[in-house]
Motif scaffolding. Structure first.
Motif, PDB file in Angstrom:
ATOM      1  N   CYS A   1       0.821  -1.228   0.000  1.00  0.00           N
ATOM      2  CA  CYS A   1       0.000   0.000   0.000  1.00  0.00           C
ATOM      3  C   CYS A   1       0.850   1.270   0.000  1.00  0.00           C
ATOM      4  O   CYS A   1       0.362   2.341  -0.363  1.00  0.00           O
ATOM      5  CB  CYS A   1      -0.915   0.021   1.233  1.00  0.00           C
ATOM      6  N   HIS A   2       2.145   1.177   0.374  1.00  0.00           N
ATOM      7  CA  HIS A   2       2.995   2.388   0.373  1.00  0.00           C
ATOM      8  C   HIS A   2       2.982   3.053  -0.997  1.00  0.00           C
ATOM      9  O   HIS A   2       3.105   4.260  -1.102  1.00  0.00           O
ATOM     10  CB  HIS A   2       4.448   2.029   0.708  1.00  0.00           C
ATOM     11  N   ALA A   3       2.847   2.232  -2.049  1.00  0.00           N
ATOM     12  CA  ALA A   3       2.961   2.768  -3.413  1.00  0.00           C
ATOM     13  C   ALA A   3       1.773   3.642  -3.791  1.00  0.00           C
ATOM     14  O   ALA A   3       1.815   4.323  -4.816  1.00  0.00           O
ATOM     15  CB  ALA A   3       3.077   1.598  -4.393  1.00  0.00           C
TER      16      ALA A   3
ATOM     17  N   HIS B   1       6.738   1.773  10.285  1.00  0.00           N
ATOM     18  CA  HIS B   1       8.138   1.505  10.645  1.00  0.00           C
ATOM     19  C   HIS B   1       8.931   0.893   9.491  1.00  0.00           C
ATOM     20  O   HIS B   1      10.149   0.826   9.555  1.00  0.00           O
ATOM     21  CB  HIS B   1       8.207   0.514  11.822  1.00  0.00           C
ATOM     22  N   ARG B   2       8.226   0.366   8.493  1.00  0.00           N
ATOM     23  CA  ARG B   2       8.948  -0.236   7.361  1.00  0.00           C
ATOM     24  C   ARG B   2       8.791   0.602   6.108  1.00  0.00           C
ATOM     25  O   ARG B   2       8.952   0.105   4.988  1.00  0.00           O
ATOM     26  CB  ARG B   2       8.459  -1.662   7.138  1.00  0.00           C
ATOM     27  N   ASN B   3       8.464   1.882   6.285  1.00  0.00           N
ATOM     28  CA  ASN B   3       8.344   2.769   5.134  1.00  0.00           C
ATOM     29  C   ASN B   3       9.714   3.368   4.844  1.00  0.00           C
ATOM     30  O   ASN B   3      10.301   4.045   5.702  1.00  0.00           O
ATOM     31  CB  ASN B   3       7.322   3.876   5.443  1.00  0.00           C
ATOM     32  N   ALA B   4      10.220   3.105   3.622  1.00  0.00           N
ATOM     33  CA  ALA B   4      11.589   3.539   3.285  1.00  0.00           C
ATOM     34  C   ALA B   4      11.730   5.063   3.297  1.00  0.00           C
ATOM     35  O   ALA B   4      12.851   5.570   3.357  1.00  0.00           O
ATOM     36  CB  ALA B   4      11.976   2.980   1.923  1.00  0.00           C
ATOM     37  N   ARG B   5      10.615   5.792   3.269  1.00  0.00           N
ATOM     38  CA  ARG B   5      10.730   7.256   3.331  1.00  0.00           C
ATOM     39  C   ARG B   5      11.280   7.711   4.681  1.00  0.00           C
ATOM     40  O   ARG B   5      11.970   8.699   4.780  1.00  0.00           O
ATOM     41  CB  ARG B   5       9.347   7.908   3.150  1.00  0.00           C
ATOM     42  N   TRP B   6      10.909   7.005   5.730  1.00  0.00           N
ATOM     43  CA  TRP B   6      11.360   7.411   7.072  1.00  0.00           C
ATOM     44  C   TRP B   6      12.498   6.525   7.562  1.00  0.00           C
ATOM     45  O   TRP B   6      13.289   6.941   8.405  1.00  0.00           O
ATOM     46  CB  TRP B   6      10.203   7.362   8.088  1.00  0.00           C
TER      47      TRP B   6
ATOM     48  N   ARG C   1      16.669  -3.762   7.245  1.00  0.00           N
ATOM     49  CA  ARG C   1      17.973  -3.952   7.917  1.00  0.00           C
ATOM     50  C   ARG C   1      17.861  -3.645   9.407  1.00  0.00           C
ATOM     51  O   ARG C   1      17.268  -2.639   9.802  1.00  0.00           O
ATOM     52  CB  ARG C   1      19.015  -3.025   7.273  1.00  0.00           C
ATOM     53  N   PHE C   2      18.413  -4.522  10.243  1.00  0.00           N
ATOM     54  CA  PHE C   2      18.426  -4.311  11.698  1.00  0.00           C
ATOM     55  C   PHE C   2      19.615  -3.419  12.037  1.00  0.00           C
ATOM     56  O   PHE C   2      20.765  -3.823  11.845  1.00  0.00           O
ATOM     57  CB  PHE C   2      18.553  -5.680  12.385  1.00  0.00           C
ATOM     58  N   ASP C   3      19.355  -2.220  12.496  1.00  0.00           N
ATOM     59  CA  ASP C   3      20.441  -1.281  12.756  1.00  0.00           C
ATOM     60  C   ASP C   3      20.086  -0.376  13.943  1.00  0.00           C
ATOM     61  O   ASP C   3      19.426   0.647  13.794  1.00  0.00           O
ATOM     62  CB  ASP C   3      20.683  -0.430  11.499  1.00  0.00           C
TER      63      ASP C   3
ATOM     64  N   SER D   1       6.601   8.885  13.055  1.00  0.00           N
ATOM     65  CA  SER D   1       6.967   7.846  12.086  1.00  0.00           C
ATOM     66  C   SER D   1       7.259   6.550  12.852  1.00  0.00           C
ATOM     67  O   SER D   1       7.352   5.481  12.261  1.00  0.00           O
ATOM     68  CB  SER D   1       8.190   8.263  11.267  1.00  0.00           C
ATOM     69  N   TYR D   2       7.419   6.667  14.175  1.00  0.00           N
ATOM     70  CA  TYR D   2       7.738   5.498  15.014  1.00  0.00           C
ATOM     71  C   TYR D   2       6.765   5.498  16.189  1.00  0.00           C
ATOM     72  O   TYR D   2       6.828   6.375  17.064  1.00  0.00           O
ATOM     73  CB  TYR D   2       9.189   5.644  15.496  1.00  0.00           C
ATOM     74  N   ILE D   3       5.826   4.567  16.197  1.00  0.00           N
ATOM     75  CA  ILE D   3       4.786   4.590  17.242  1.00  0.00           C
ATOM     76  C   ILE D   3       4.485   3.183  17.795  1.00  0.00           C
ATOM     77  O   ILE D   3       3.327   2.743  17.770  1.00  0.00           O
ATOM     78  CB  ILE D   3       3.483   5.240  16.720  1.00  0.00           C
ATOM     79  N   PRO D   4       5.494   2.481  18.314  1.00  0.00           N
ATOM     80  CA  PRO D   4       5.197   1.116  18.804  1.00  0.00           C
ATOM     81  C   PRO D   4       4.205   1.100  19.955  1.00  0.00           C
ATOM     82  O   PRO D   4       3.557   0.079  20.194  1.00  0.00           O
ATOM     83  CB  PRO D   4       6.566   0.606  19.272  1.00  0.00           C
ATOM     84  N   PHE D   5       4.065   2.223  20.682  1.00  0.00           N
ATOM     85  CA  PHE D   5       3.138   2.269  21.813  1.00  0.00           C
ATOM     86  C   PHE D   5       1.918   3.135  21.518  1.00  0.00           C
ATOM     87  O   PHE D   5       1.207   3.544  22.433  1.00  0.00           O
ATOM     88  CB  PHE D   5       3.863   2.792  23.062  1.00  0.00           C
ATOM     89  N   GLY D   6       1.662   3.413  20.220  1.00  0.00           N
ATOM     90  CA  GLY D   6       0.525   4.262  19.874  1.00  0.00           C
ATOM     91  C   GLY D   6       0.828   5.716  20.222  1.00  0.00           C
ATOM     92  O   GLY D   6       1.992   6.084  20.450  1.00  0.00           O
ATOM     93  N   ALA D   7      -0.221   6.530  20.305  1.00  0.00           N
ATOM     94  CA  ALA D   7      -0.010   7.957  20.583  1.00  0.00           C
ATOM     95  C   ALA D   7      -1.315   8.578  21.041  1.00  0.00           C
ATOM     96  O   ALA D   7      -2.392   8.013  20.844  1.00  0.00           O
ATOM     97  CB  ALA D   7       0.492   8.661  19.322  1.00  0.00           C
TER      98      ALA D   7
END
Ligand code: HEM
Length: 472
Positions: free
Chosen positions: A37-39, A370-375, A381-383, A399-405
């Motif tokens: 869906c990113h596209a 979290h897997r959107n290459a724009r951000w 890659r694990f980094d 762009s990073y919301i593992p705990f929601g907001a």
């Protein structure tokens, strides 16, 4: 980001079935579909199909996937009052009842006001020694060369911690029943999300899964009721677990909470409070076993900060690299891979220009963001360096919301982080875990982001020189 208004009819998305909408694609490959869906732009429209339009009596019913952090902030924070949680699967509603996870409006505000102090500052760090003690006991049980199932081990560990937080006592033989019942509940909830027929079949229809589910949850409810009754008859002074917090709580009219209300909250924290953290730890151990240089950097930090003693709450702010590893693991494998779908109460124009109609089903997925290459360039890659202060500052917020907001942000976030970092530090100073060779691990988007098969790992006690032949 576009700068003009785009009505819902102008938004596009991948081709979907006229009758069944996006659901067959979502069922076939949920996680891959979201990435594809990113596209289709910042807001992707996914029609829900004629069958659901008829059932919901909603023309042009559609889900809208948000791919832009500014839109995410708008829906979860800036204009959050325009959105409520959409109805959940019947089994989910049966488990959580009117606990804080699912309520809305004033009731939800009151519940959050009650719990927020419980999850703040010293009250959370007071659990550090308990967490470390339990992790240390676990490490002591593991012989050099033993093969363990890491998911199961982490789930038992986090369950024993949450049980103490809720009831102020040790979990006993009930742990196995609890874990088995939760597994059945997860299977049923997934089935109900995947199949319209399953979601419309009432729980009293005696399918095998319904019977297992009902029997298991009645057992857990009976355990919780017994603990409530025991505490009611023998209040212990100085208790500061969640059960005593719930006993002391009063509603807007000054009434005590009913047993039913107390049960719903306890059940909510029991499930929300250990499965997610166990899942995050499992993925972190898996990633560490695949990335030797990250493992070395992490153990070097743990040795420098903690040395030969056990970690304490005061060490946590110093475990900077360990925290970067934890955060990067939550980016790649966010246990809450999608937030609860939100329903728009009124038409709303998002910062990207897209206009969501009233009744829109809004889908925000940490996994997909979290897997959107724009951000996150080279997103698979694990980094851990992505979580250095400079790298974090360079990325857009949300762009990073593992705990929601926003007003529904995870209540247990600081507890989960404390628990995660202390367990990593305690175990990493004693053992190394190596994945058993030849396992093919795939992702499964259930209630949490799980592995399709248990991950087996070999324990190598640190200090024993040779790596084990079974280890990669
Ligand atoms: C790594 C571990 C965890 C992750 C990734 C996680 C993630 C989340 C997310 C994404 C939400 C928001 C859901 C939404 O907006 O639809 C949430 C809500 C919640 N979490 Fe967590 N969680 C974790 C651990 C915990 C722990 C340890 C507790 C309690 C001890 C907890 C209790 C809750 C509760 C009660 C809510 C509902 C908040 C509300 O709706 O007001 N979570 N969690």
């Amino acid at each position: 980001m576009i700068d003009q208004t785009m009505s819902a009819s102008a938004l596009s998305g991948p081709p979907v079935s006229r009758w069944w909408g996006c659901f067959p694609e979502l069922r076939r490959d949920t996680l891959g579909f979201l990435l594809r869906c990113h596209a289709y732009g910042d807001v992707v429209k996914l029609p829900m199909g004629l069958v659901l339009e008829l059932l919901l009596r909603q023309r042009d019913a559609a889900m809208y996937v948000l791919n832009h952090p500014a839109d995410v902030r708008h829906v979860l924070v800036t204009n959050q009052d325009n959105y409520r949680k959409a109805p959940v699967a019947p089994a989910e509603s049966r488990i959580f009842g009117q606990g804080v996870l699912h309520t809305e409006g004033e009731i939800h505000h009151r519940q959050r006001r009650l719990f927020l102090p419980f999850f703040h500052g010293n009250h959370v760090t007071a659990y550090a020694d308990l967490i470390v003690g339990k992790a240390d006991d676990l490490a002591a049980q593991w012989q050099d060369g033993t093969t363990i199932e890491i998911g199961q081990a982490m789930a038992h560990l986090t369950l024993s911690v949450i049980w103490r937080l809720l009831f102020g006592r040790e979990v006993g033989s009930e742990a196995t029943t609890l874990r088995e019942t939760i597994a059945v509940g997860q299977r049923l909830i997934k089935l109900q999300y995947d199949s319209l027929f399953a979601s419309l079949t009432p729980l009293w229809v005696p399918t095998q899964l319904h019977r297992q589910f009902t029997r298991g949850f009645r057992t857990i409810e009976a355990m919780i009721r017994r603990l409530i009754d025991e505490r009611r008859t023998a209040t212990r002074h100085g208790d500061d677990d969640m059960l005593s917090l719930l006993f002391s709580a009063r509603d807007a009219e000054g009434r005590r909470l009913s047993d039913e209300e107390i049960r719903d909250e306890l059940m909510t924290f029991l499930l929300a409070g250990h499965e997610t953290t166990a899942n995050a730890l499992t993925w972190t151990w898996f990633l560490l076993s695949q990335h030797q240089s990250v493992w070395e950097q992490l153990t070097q930090e743990v040795n420098e900060v903690v040395g030969n003693r056990l970690p304490t709450a005061a060490d946590v702010p110093l475990l900077r690299y360990t925290k970067m590893v934890w955060e990067e693991s939550l980016r790649l494998y966010p246990p809450a891979w999608c937030l609860h779908t939100r329903l728009a109460l009124a038409q709303d124009r998002l910062p990207s220009g897209a206009v969501l109609p009233s009744g829109a089903w809004v889908f925000v997925s940490p996994w997909s963001l979290h897997r959107n290459a724009r951000w996150f360039p080279d997103p698979t890659r694990f980094d851990p360096e992505r979580f250095s202060e400079e790298a974090k500052d360079a990325r857009p917020a949300f762009s990073y919301i593992p705990f929601g907001a926003g007003g529904r942000r995870c209540l247990g976030e600081s507890f989960a982080e404390l628990e995660g970092l202390l367990i990593l530090a305690t175990l990493a100073s004693r053992i190394q875990l190596c994945s058993v060779e030849g396992q093919t691990i795939q992702l499964e988007a259930g209630m949490t982001l799980r592995q399709n098969v248990p991950i087996r790992m070999t324990v190598q006690r640190l200090g024993s020189s040779e790596p084990h032949p079974a280890a990669t």
